[in-house]
Design a protein around this motif. Structure first.
Motif, PDB file in Angstrom:
ATOM      1  N   TRP A 174      -8.477   6.357 -74.899  1.00  0.00           N
ATOM      2  CA  TRP A 174      -8.692   5.119 -74.144  1.00  0.00           C
ATOM      3  C   TRP A 174      -9.460   4.112 -74.982  1.00  0.00           C
ATOM      4  O   TRP A 174     -10.299   4.478 -75.816  1.00  0.00           O
ATOM      5  CB  TRP A 174      -9.485   5.406 -72.863  1.00  0.00           C
ATOM      6  N   ASP A 175      -9.161   2.847 -74.743  1.00  0.00           N
ATOM      7  CA  ASP A 175      -9.961   1.749 -75.277  1.00  0.00           C
ATOM      8  C   ASP A 175     -11.072   1.478 -74.270  1.00  0.00           C
ATOM      9  O   ASP A 175     -10.799   1.029 -73.149  1.00  0.00           O
ATOM     10  CB  ASP A 175      -9.095   0.500 -75.465  1.00  0.00           C
ATOM     11  N   PRO A 176     -12.336   1.724 -74.612  1.00  0.00           N
ATOM     12  CA  PRO A 176     -13.407   1.569 -73.625  1.00  0.00           C
ATOM     13  C   PRO A 176     -13.749   0.112 -73.306  1.00  0.00           C
ATOM     14  O   PRO A 176     -14.499  -0.139 -72.365  1.00  0.00           O
ATOM     15  CB  PRO A 176     -14.589   2.277 -74.284  1.00  0.00           C
ATOM     16  N   TYR A 177     -13.201  -0.818 -74.056  1.00  0.00           N
ATOM     17  CA  TYR A 177     -13.474  -2.234 -73.799  1.00  0.00           C
ATOM     18  C   TYR A 177     -12.428  -2.841 -72.865  1.00  0.00           C
ATOM     19  O   TYR A 177     -12.764  -3.583 -71.939  1.00  0.00           O
ATOM     20  CB  TYR A 177     -13.537  -2.997 -75.128  1.00  0.00           C
ATOM     21  N   THR A 178     -11.174  -2.511 -73.088  1.00  0.00           N
ATOM     22  CA  THR A 178     -10.119  -3.021 -72.204  1.00  0.00           C
ATOM     23  C   THR A 178      -9.818  -2.065 -71.060  1.00  0.00           C
ATOM     24  O   THR A 178      -9.132  -2.446 -70.110  1.00  0.00           O
ATOM     25  CB  THR A 178      -8.830  -3.249 -73.000  1.00  0.00           C
ATOM     26  N   SER A 215     -22.433   8.445 -72.992  1.00  0.00           N
ATOM     27  CA  SER A 215     -22.768   7.071 -73.343  1.00  0.00           C
ATOM     28  C   SER A 215     -21.869   6.552 -74.453  1.00  0.00           C
ATOM     29  O   SER A 215     -21.652   7.236 -75.453  1.00  0.00           O
ATOM     30  CB  SER A 215     -24.228   6.990 -73.795  1.00  0.00           C
ATOM     31  N   ARG A 216     -21.349   5.337 -74.271  1.00  0.00           N
ATOM     32  CA  ARG A 216     -20.706   4.653 -75.393  1.00  0.00           C
ATOM     33  C   ARG A 216     -21.768   4.432 -76.468  1.00  0.00           C
ATOM     34  O   ARG A 216     -22.926   4.180 -76.133  1.00  0.00           O
ATOM     35  CB  ARG A 216     -20.120   3.323 -74.920  1.00  0.00           C
ATOM     36  N   PRO A 217     -21.428   4.519 -77.750  1.00  0.00           N
ATOM     37  CA  PRO A 217     -22.456   4.446 -78.790  1.00  0.00           C
ATOM     38  C   PRO A 217     -23.356   3.221 -78.735  1.00  0.00           C
ATOM     39  O   PRO A 217     -24.515   3.301 -79.154  1.00  0.00           O
ATOM     40  CB  PRO A 217     -21.636   4.487 -80.083  1.00  0.00           C
ATOM     41  N   ASP A 218     -22.866   2.098 -78.215  1.00  0.00           N
ATOM     42  CA  ASP A 218     -23.733   0.917 -78.120  1.00  0.00           C
ATOM     43  C   ASP A 218     -24.634   0.937 -76.888  1.00  0.00           C
ATOM     44  O   ASP A 218     -25.463   0.050 -76.697  1.00  0.00           O
ATOM     45  CB  ASP A 218     -22.916  -0.369 -78.153  1.00  0.00           C
ATOM     46  N   GLY A 219     -24.484   1.966 -76.046  1.00  0.00           N
ATOM     47  CA  GLY A 219     -25.366   2.126 -74.896  1.00  0.00           C
ATOM     48  C   GLY A 219     -25.030   1.269 -73.691  1.00  0.00           C
ATOM     49  O   GLY A 219     -25.705   1.354 -72.664  1.00  0.00           O
ATOM     50  N   ARG A 220     -23.980   0.465 -73.744  1.00  0.00           N
ATOM     51  CA  ARG A 220     -23.699  -0.450 -72.638  1.00  0.00           C
ATOM     52  C   ARG A 220     -22.908   0.198 -71.510  1.00  0.00           C
ATOM     53  O   ARG A 220     -22.957  -0.257 -70.374  1.00  0.00           O
ATOM     54  CB  ARG A 220     -22.941  -1.681 -73.160  1.00  0.00           C
ATOM     55  N   GLN A 221     -22.174   1.257 -71.809  1.00  0.00           N
ATOM     56  CA  GLN A 221     -21.353   1.915 -70.797  1.00  0.00           C
ATOM     57  C   GLN A 221     -21.695   3.390 -70.696  1.00  0.00           C
ATOM     58  O   GLN A 221     -22.076   4.027 -71.675  1.00  0.00           O
ATOM     59  CB  GLN A 221     -19.860   1.822 -71.163  1.00  0.00           C
TER      60      GLN A 221
END
Length: 391
Positions: free
Chosen positions: A361-365, A297-303
């Motif tokens: 990796w940049d998990p947003y882009t 999980s990405r720390p913000d939980g969105r991915q």
């Protein structure tokens, strides 16, 4: 005369300061396990660089790492029974002992004073002083008919200065309470299910859950109410009706909880399972490209970032936790073994073992930021794990 002495002393202080190593913290440091050469690399996330390589750490084919509370020391658990204490600042091996014959991970106590190691051989848990690596306790597992002892898996730290672990061969969960000193109080829970192979503890330290390889389902122990015993949850979790070959057992560490949902890898299926994190009942399945190993999980939980067992281990899929849709299908390289987010989620680091690479990796882009050379890399561990329960 006095003025010349003062000037000389001041010049000496300046030269001494120039000769001293630059001060730095450890919050952006981590280690990469190089399983092919029995070595680790000390890495820093801010500059995407490797600072040092340390060798002579034995068999690291299934190595894991925990960190001291001040994030200065990394404790490396080798498959050959080696326990190594690494100083991240001086970049050297501080202490090293061979404590068993076949080990499968470890944990650090809530106060950072004790290091516990789970062993296949000899079956059980050994506990060490975190400063000196002197053994302070030995917890033998249940004896088997052939005189050997059960293999121990799923060892985690828990609140109240406890370690919790599972016994693969005898279907048990044990809790070892060290709150009163180095002679632990052991609580044993039997008949929890067949062949618990790995386990996790929720971020608040309340629920310990063991995945079962020998049957469908998971075993859950509520550490707030251990008197209630172990309950069975997620009855559809496991090998399932379609008996696919299991090329690599999934890992439960790094599972995601977001919006009252929990996401776990299915055993022997091309699925990520979703359950309600309040009732622990399954609510959905997400079809993925192969048999998932890590659901991170990405720390913000969105991915969620998911990697896979052979033959799909060159792929990583990214899932949106709100829609349950696969939003990216990446091909980082051959044999992606492990993934690790930085503490604030701005980077995702992954190891491509057969490509001898670590990628950032940049998990947003969803763009690759950097590539580092490494010898058959596997686990990636950042020092921010020191502040997390069960890591």
């Amino acid at each position: 005369m006095i003025r010349s002495i003062l000037l000389s002393a001041a010049a000496g202080l300046v030269l001494s300061a120039c000769a001293s190593p630059a001060l730095r913290g450890t919050g952006d440091l981590g280690v990469v396990v190089e399983r092919g050469t029995g070595s680790i690399q000390v890495i820093e996330s801010q500059k995407h660089t490797a600072l040092a390589r340390l060798t002579g750490l034995g068999d690291l084919s299934h190595a894991s790492v925990v960190f001291s509370p001040d994030q200065r020391y990394a404790y490396v658990f080798g498959r050959d029974g080696g326990l190594s204490k690494i100083d991240l600042l001086t970049q050297r091996i501080d202490h090293r002992v061979i404590q068993g014959g076949n080990s499968i991970g470890g944990a650090i106590s809530q106060d950072g004073r004790l290091i516990a190691v789970s062993n296949y051989v000899p079956g059980g848990v050994k506990v060490f002083d975190a400063g000196t690596l002197r053994q302070v306790a030995d917890i033998p597992a249940t004896a088997l008919a052939d005189g050997k002892r059960s293999r121990v898996v799923g060892l985690v730290d828990a609140p109240g200065q406890r370690f919790v672990f599972s016994l693969f061969d005898t279907g048990e969960i044990w809790s070892a309470d060290f709150s009163q000193g180095n002679s632990p109080v052991i609580h044993r829970f039997k008949d929890i299910g067949q062949q618990p192979y790995d386990a996790l503890i929720t971020a608040d330290g309340r629920y310990y859950m063991a995945g079962l390889f020998g049957e469908d389902g998971m075993a859950q122990l509520d550490l707030w109410h251990p008197e209630r015993g172990v309950e069975r949850i997620l009855s559809d979790y496991g090998r399932g009706q379609e008996k696919l070959p299991v090329y690599k057992m999934p890992h439960l560490e790094g599972w995601a909880v977001a919006d009252n949902q929990a996401f776990v890898p299915a055993v022997g299926r091309h699925q990520v399972l979703v359950m309600d994190s309040r009732s622990w009942q399954q609510t959905a399945t997400i079809a993925v490209a192969g048999q998932p190993v890590f659901v991170t999980s990405r720390p913000d939980g969105r991915q969620l970032w998911v990697n896979f067992a052979y033959p799909d281990n060159d792929r990583v899929q990214v899932i949106d936790t709100e829609t349950h849709r696969v939003i990216a299908d990446l091909r980082p390289g051959p044999a992606v073994l492990h993934m690790e987010f930085t503490a604030r989620g701005d980077q995702l680091w992954l190891s491509a073992r057969d490509g001898d690479q670590v990628q950032v990796w940049d998990p947003y882009t969803l763009k690759r930021l950097a590539t580092l050379s490494a010898s058959a890399p596997s686990g990636i561990f950042f020092s921010s794990r020191a502040q997390k329960m069960g890591y």
